[in-house]
Design an enzyme around this catalytic site. Structure first.
Site: not given
Ligand code: NAD
Length: 479
Positions: A148, A175, A225-226, A247-248, A281, A378
């Site tokens: 997001w 979402e 994502g994370s 890309e984490l 990130c 992070e």
């Molecule tokens: P999160 O890791 O739960 O979600 C990050 C993204 O991953 C969201 O879009 C979510 O829909 C998706 N996601 C989560 N679980 C998934 C799964 N099992 N399968 C597929 N997609 C999944 O965390 P969050 O609360 O949204 O963000 C928290 C942390 O995520 C942040 O602190 C940051 O470290 C990391 N993040 C990193 C980036 C990046 O650009 N690398 C982007 C968003 C979040």
């Protein structure tokens, strides 16, 4: 089509409500109020997406690369024509300012355009020698998961490269920011993409990723994502040996040497850090400053941060909007509290703003104990830590201490130190005397816990190709 504020799924060339029967709320983070709904994909929606992606792949992989590229460029132009309206939706969903949202869309257009313009070249066979050639072939159906924070750029990055390569893609967009996925798919649809080549789903992330990755039809996954979620997906992908691009995230250091242009460095750090309320990130998070200039630089950085005007994302005077969701506010509170408990000094900010919305003040912490969570996790928010260093080696050791390795920055005019820093910093990207993020034409990937697999440039397309070695062929025309 999606009704406004009522976002649907796109499967087999048509918009549909989720078979799950329920939907998810869409929240405006600036006012904490619901303003839309997002469909939830059921298992049977996902099966339909897989079936149509297989059919789409058959057609798309047999479409000449030039044609694929032309379509991507057409889609880029269509999206460019909708930037104002799309950016307004993105800003309302995510909290970034309108100017930031427009800037993000302009970069998304660039990503589609670059992949389109270079499609013939990136898919062209090439010679190894007079008897052998390499034929790049689409890897197959791709599952793409985007977050997001920069939803439009990240959708474009993943879709641009995989569509250029001749793959079909099932995109699970975030979402919390569904409109970016919808505008992107609508642009591709209007440009004439055949049914099944792209699908868009929303819903329960773990259920969707488990369902898609359990299917041997999916041959690659691309996730931003994370780190914990990335690792879970990589484990699932191992079962079917699906290729991963992960890309984490990062925890990027900036090293400021004593000969640096301090005003320029302070301004550049502040501007880049507080973009998107620090939820990037590549955002700098650990500032290391030569001890001889530490006090002077800290006061310049504090002054630069004080100038950041925090406010409503649709107010043209605003530099930084709210954070995207309540989870980020909770994280800022936890990280700040933990650092202060261990002796950190709050130079500026350090608290939630007393108004509706997920607003966190630009924050600078000093005297941060090495065990503090903010130095290891992070931060993904508007928090900077600042610490002095005594030697170049000490700065390098501290910069590389994090388990992440996405980006690193430094400021110095000394050629000898520049050379040493470029060689020694453990990061996927290093920037000198300025701060810069990803671009369409250059490969970028994290190291260590920041992930693996390239996005951007030729290597970003290669991530979605198999390179078939053909022996005994004399020559090949290269586009
Ligand atoms: P999160 O890791 O739960 O979600 C990050 C993204 O991953 C969201 O879009 C979510 O829909 C998706 N996601 C989560 N679980 C998934 C799964 N099992 N399968 C597929 N997609 C999944 O965390 P969050 O609360 O949204 O963000 C928290 C942390 O995520 C942040 O602190 C940051 O470290 C990391 N993040 C990193 C980036 C990046 O650009 N690398 C982007 C968003 C979040």
């Amino acid at each position: 089509m999606s009704d406004s504020m009522n976002y649907k799924l796109f499967i087999d060339g048509a918009w549909r409500s989720g078979g799950h029967g329920a939907d998810l709320p869409l929240l405006n983070p600036a006012i904490e109020q619901e303003f839309g709904r997002v469909a939830i994909a059921s298992a049977s929606d996902l099966d339909d997406a897989l079936t149509s992606a297989q059919a789409g792949l058959l057609q798309w992989s047999n479409t000449p690369a030039e044609e694929r590229g032309t379509l991507l460029v057409r889609a880029a132009r269509i999206l460019a024509g909708k930037i104002d309206i799309a950016a307004a939706s993105l800003s309302a969903e995510q909290g970034k300012t309108l100017a930031e949202a427009k800037g993000e869309y302009a970069r998304a257009v660039e990503m589609l355009e670059w992949n389109g313009t270079h499609a013939a070249k990136t898919s062209a066979p090439y010679s190894i020698d007079e008897k052998r050639i390499i034929v790049p072939e689409p890897i197959g159906v791709v599952a793409a998961f985007t977050p997001w924070n920069y939803p439009s750029v990240l959708n474009a990055r993943k879709l641009g490269a995989s569509i250029a390569a001749g793959c079909s893609v099932i995109l699970k967009a975030a979402e919390e920011t569904p409109s970016a996925g919808v505008y992107m798919i609508e642009a591709l649809e209007e440009a004439g993409i055949p049914p099944g080549v792209v699908s868009l789903v929303f819903g329960h992330p773990p259920m969707i990723s488990e369902h898609l990755l359990a299917s041997p039809v999916v041959r690659a996954l691309s996730f931003t994502g994370s780190t914990p979620v990335g690792k879970q997906l990589a484990k699932m992908a191992a079962e079917n040996l699906q290729r991963c691009v992960l890309e984490l995230g990062g925890h990027s250091p900036v090293v400021v040497f004593e000969d640096a242009d301090l005003a320029k460095a302070a301004w550049a750090i502040s501007e880049y850090k507080f973009e998107c309320a620090g939820q990037s990130c590549n955002a700098p998070s650990r500032i290391l400053v030569a001890r001889s200039i530490y006090r002077e630089f800290l006061s310049q950085l504090v002054r630069a941060a004080e100038k950041i005007r925090v406010g409503a994302p649709d107010d043209p005077e605003t530099d930084m909007g709210p954070m995207a969701n309540a989870r980020r506010i909770e994280a800022m509170e936890r990280l700040t509290k933990d650092a202060v408990k261990r002796g950190a000094k709050v130079e500026i900010g350090g608290e939630r703003l007393d108004r509706p919305g997920f607003y966190w003040a630009p924050t600078i912490l000093t005297n941060v104990h090495p065990d503090s969570q903010v130095l290891h996790e992070e931060p993904f928010g508007p928090i900077l830590t600042v610490a002095p260093f005594d030697t170049v080696e000490g700065a390098i050791e501290e910069a590389n201490r994090s388990e992440y390795g996405l980006a690193a920055y430094f400021f110095t005019g000394s050629p000898a130190i520049q050379e040493k820093m470029i060689r020694s910093l453990t990061a996927g990207a290093v920037s000198m005397n300025h701060l810069k993020g990803v671009s369409a034409d250059a490969p970028n990937a994290g190291v260590k816990q920041s992930g693996y697999g390239y996005e951007g440039g030729l290597e970003g397309v290669r991530a979605f190709q198999n390179l078939k070695l053909v022996n005994g062929v004399k020559a090949v025309s290269v586009a």
